[in-house]
Write an enzyme that holds these catalytic residues in place. Structure first.
Site, mmCIF file in Angstrom:
data_model
loop_
_atom_site.group_PDB
_atom_site.id
_atom_site.type_symbol
_atom_site.label_atom_id
_atom_site.label_comp_id
_atom_site.label_asym_id
_atom_site.label_seq_id
_atom_site.Cartn_x
_atom_site.Cartn_y
_atom_site.Cartn_z
ATOM 1 N N HIS A 153 -126.674 -73.650 34.636
ATOM 2 C CA HIS A 153 -125.209 -73.665 34.551
ATOM 3 C C HIS A 153 -124.567 -72.976 35.749
ATOM 4 C CE1 HIS A 153 -126.207 -74.834 30.431
ATOM 5 N NE2 HIS A 153 -125.188 -75.638 30.652
ATOM 6 N N ARG B 233 -116.552 -78.576 29.046
ATOM 7 C CA ARG B 233 -117.480 -77.561 28.508
ATOM 8 C C ARG B 233 -116.652 -76.370 28.011
ATOM 9 N NH1 ARG B 233 -120.708 -79.255 33.342
ATOM 10 N NH2 ARG B 233 -122.790 -79.817 32.638
ATOM 11 N N ARG C 151 -116.000 -81.096 24.283
ATOM 12 C CA ARG C 151 -117.282 -80.758 23.650
ATOM 13 C C ARG C 151 -117.132 -79.419 22.957
ATOM 14 N NH1 ARG C 151 -122.644 -79.948 27.169
ATOM 15 N NH2 ARG C 151 -121.714 -77.925 27.599
ATOM 16 N N GLU D 217 -129.115 -85.202 24.144
ATOM 17 C CA GLU D 217 -129.756 -84.326 25.129
ATOM 18 C C GLU D 217 -131.017 -83.683 24.570
ATOM 19 O OE1 GLU D 217 -127.077 -81.196 26.347
ATOM 20 O OE2 GLU D 217 -126.262 -80.954 24.345
ATOM 21 N N ASN E 268 -129.331 -83.164 31.826
ATOM 22 C CA ASN E 268 -129.824 -81.829 32.213
ATOM 23 C C ASN E 268 -130.765 -81.272 31.150
ATOM 24 O OD1 ASN E 268 -127.963 -82.167 34.223
ATOM 25 N ND2 ASN E 268 -126.409 -80.872 33.280
ATOM 26 N N ARG F 280 -134.849 -75.563 32.810
ATOM 27 C CA ARG F 280 -133.967 -76.031 33.884
ATOM 28 C C ARG F 280 -133.493 -74.914 34.799
ATOM 29 N NH1 ARG F 280 -128.597 -77.741 30.325
ATOM 30 N NH2 ARG F 280 -127.402 -77.486 32.237
ATOM 31 N N CYS G 240 -123.468 -87.872 31.325
ATOM 32 C CA CYS G 240 -122.657 -86.758 31.828
ATOM 33 C C CYS G 240 -123.498 -85.642 32.436
ATOM 34 C CB CYS G 240 -121.746 -86.210 30.728
ATOM 35 S SG CYS G 240 -122.639 -85.421 29.394
HETATM 36 C C1 PEP Z 1 -126.552 -81.762 29.902
HETATM 37 O O1 PEP Z 1 -127.370 -81.092 29.260
HETATM 38 O O2 PEP Z 1 -126.869 -82.722 30.635
HETATM 39 C C2 PEP Z 1 -125.121 -81.437 29.855
HETATM 40 C C3 PEP Z 1 -124.227 -82.188 30.430
HETATM 41 O O3 PEP Z 1 -124.776 -80.287 29.222
HETATM 42 P P1 PEP Z 1 -124.891 -78.835 29.892
HETATM 43 O O4 PEP Z 1 -125.251 -79.006 31.331
HETATM 44 O O5 PEP Z 1 -123.595 -78.166 29.696
HETATM 45 O O6 PEP Z 1 -125.991 -78.205 29.096
HETATM 46 MG MG MG Z 2 -126.687 -79.726 27.769
#
Ligand code: PEP
Ligand code: MG
Length: 583
Positions: free
Chosen positions: A190, A297, A333, A436, A459, A470, A507
């Protein structure tokens, strides 16, 4: 000159003076001067006293809250800190070797820790941790004056840190930060996403490098290549000043794309939406020609806040976005707190050994129902200011049908409550989910029968499918966006969405990378939600594509079967499609 390589997460070049965040990583000077010995000994004793007071305070709290057996842990720290042998050794180094107190503390305590570590059992290894802890406390006090907070910044610098949390990144003052680099962090952490949102050149996951830098050193952040150059020689500096200029010119050349329709050469209109973390970013998206907001977000309302956001705080933030958007859509979201996004206010978020698999996201909302309802009330009330269907609610990290139904039930309950209280709200609010978690992609057919829309969060989908953190640079080479397993899951979700005639968006960061655009379109994606600054470039690529060509690219990529090969292939195709991008 020193060159360090990491992961490029936000493009551009920044050049400026280093500013190291976190005193623990400051370089420790080796020698003091003879005339400063007495002052330095006094400084050491004052730091030791302050540390002892701090430990006594912790001991008292532990005694009261957890019991004396836990308080005893700090008792042991205190005994160590008060040991005359330790004090003697440190003071001798200052007096006889003319060492600075910082250096003397490091020398002596590191030697003690090493002895304990080599005793070879778990108990003694733990004592080595205690000694390290004592060392950091002492250094924190000794270096106190040098310790700087992000809020202290008053002139533009390059921020260098071991790690920056999403809340720290969110609090960076754009006018004083030219770019940043961190030792930790992964490509879709993030923090990296925020760097993109703030349009700051950034490199993460460099590994140990801060001990080789001093505050004020000249630093270049190359956010295109993922390099950090410390104290560059003249010729390199000149080269970078030129490439900084070129980057700005290229970016300006894409200006024309902002107002262009996001449409393929053979006339297929693609919805190109923006991802935001703060209401103010809505304008950034619109300036770059976004069709709306595909991912808001909202958890960033909590991160960096000093008190828990009230219903009015939520409501005002949503109204701001809705008003800026006019008749365009916004997908709000619900809170995705947890993992690396730990709130310092409100929601109690318990520590967890595996936070990404712990009480995160919708699980936390369903557990902390009161807060969830506050957020839903605010969304439904704010949506009254938009045309029906323009504000959409999306649940993050849904992993089972039961969970989706539970969350949806809470929306219905909140509507009933608002009805009963006579509060005006929007009834026509589509309710969808992030895909996800692999279980959601595998059961996409079943989910598609119940939800109003899907949004694929690549992600996390990559993180959970490939079992790769990640945010961990040690495994970043395993984090492969083009992995065939990911392509298969996306394809399954698209088919399920087509069968049930519901919209599906991508997204995650994958859709902000132009190399994946032909592939995603070829797989059937017609809506993407991306980092705002990527929009002009994506439009430029899109306008060169045609649907049959994208389908061929997708079929070929699926056939190739190996992520590394797929990646190279997509990069090559992009170069052919858009040579002017110069990648
Ligand atoms: C994702 O996981 O791809 C996503 C868009 O949500 P975030 O990056 O906020 O976890
Ligand atoms: Mg996510």
């Amino acid at each position: 000159m020193l060159v360090k390589r990491g992961i490029a997460v936000s493009p551009g070049v920044a050049i400026g003076a280093a500013w190291i965040f976190g005193a623990e990583r400051l370089r420790v000077r080796h020698y003091t001067t003879k005339s400063a010995i007495d002052t330095d000994i006094a400084r050491f004793r004052a730091a030791l006293d302050a540390v002892c007071v701090e430990i006594e305070g912790n001991q008292k709290i532990a005694n009261q809250q957890l019991g004396e057996q836990y308080g005893a842990i700090f008792g042991a720290h205190l005994l160590m800190a008060r040991s005359p042998q330790l004090t003697d050794e440190i003071e001798r180094l200052i007096r006889e070797k003319i060492n600075t107190p910082e250096y003397a503390c490091k020398q002596v305590l590191e030697r003690y820790a090493e002895v304990f570590r080599n005793l070879g059992n778990q108990y003694h290894a733990e004592r080595a941790h205690d000694i390290n802890d004592l060392q950091s406390r002492l250094l924190r006090y000794l270096l106190g004056k040098q310790r700087q907070e992000l809020g202290d910044l008053s002139k533009p610098v390059i921020v260098l840190a071991r790690n920056l949390t999403p809340s720290e990144t969110a609090s960076l003052k754009r006018e004083f930060v030219l770019g940043f680099a961190t030792e930790e962090g992964g490509p879709t952490s993030h923090t990296a996403i925020l760097a993109g949102a703030l349009e700051l050149p950034a490199v993460v996951g460099i590994g140990d490098f801060l001990s080789e830098i001093e505050n004020g050193d000249k630093v270049i952040i190359d956010g295109n290549r993922g390099e950090v150059i410390i104290n560059p020689v003249e010729s390199v500096l000149a080269e970078y000043l030129e490439s900084q200029q070129k980057f700005r010119t290229n970016y300006a050349a894409l200006e024309i794309e902002r107002t262009a329709e996001p449409i393929t050469a053979d006339g297929e209109r693609i919805q190109m939406l923006g991802n935001i973390e703060f209401p103010g970013e809505t304008e950034h998206c619109l300036e770059r020609g976004a069709d709306g907001i595909g991912l808001y977000r909202t958890e960033f309302l909590y991160l960096g806040a000093t008190k828990e956001p009230s219903e009015e705080d939520h409501y005002n933030a949503y109204c701001e976005v809705i008003h800026s958007l006019g008749d365009r859509e916004v997908v709000i979201r619900t809170l995705d707190l947890g993992a690396d996004k730990v709130p310092s206010v409100g929601v109690h978020h318990p520590a967890s050994a595996n936070p990404a698999l712990g009480l995160r996201s919708i699980r936390l909302s369903l557990q902390y129902l009161e807060g969830f309802k506050i957020q839903l009330r605010a969304i439904l009330r704010a949506a009254k200011h938009a045309q029906s269907g323009r504000v959409k609610i999306m649940f993050p990290m849904i992993s089972s049908l039961y969970e989706f139904r539970q969350a949806k039930m809470v929306v219905r309950d909140v509507m009933d409550d608002l009805d009963e209280a006579g509060v005006p709200f929007q009834r026509e609010v589509p309710v969808g989910m992030m895909v996800e978690v692999p279980s959601a992609a595998i059961l996409a057919e079943e989910f598609a029968a119940e939800v109003d829309f899907f949004s694929i969060g690549t992600n996390d989908l990559i993180q959970y499918t490939l079992a790769v953190d990640r945010g961990d640079p040690a495994v970043s080479s395993h984090y492969r966006t083009g992995d065939p397993a990911i392509l298969r899951l996306i394809s399954m979700v698209v088919k399920a969405a087509e069968n049930h005639k519901i919209p599906v968006t991508v997204c995650g960061q994958m859709s902000s990378d132009p190399k994946f655009l032909p592939l995603l379109i070829g797989l059937g994606i017609r809506r993407i939600s991306v980092t705002p600054h990527a929009i002009p470039e994506l439009k430029a690529v899109l306008r060169q594509l045609n649907i049959p060509q994208c389908k061929d690219i997708a079929t070929h990529a699926e056939w190739l079967g190996l992520s590394r090969v797929i990646d190279n292939y997509l990069q090559g195709e992009l170069r052919k499609i858009c040579p002017q991008l110069g990648r």
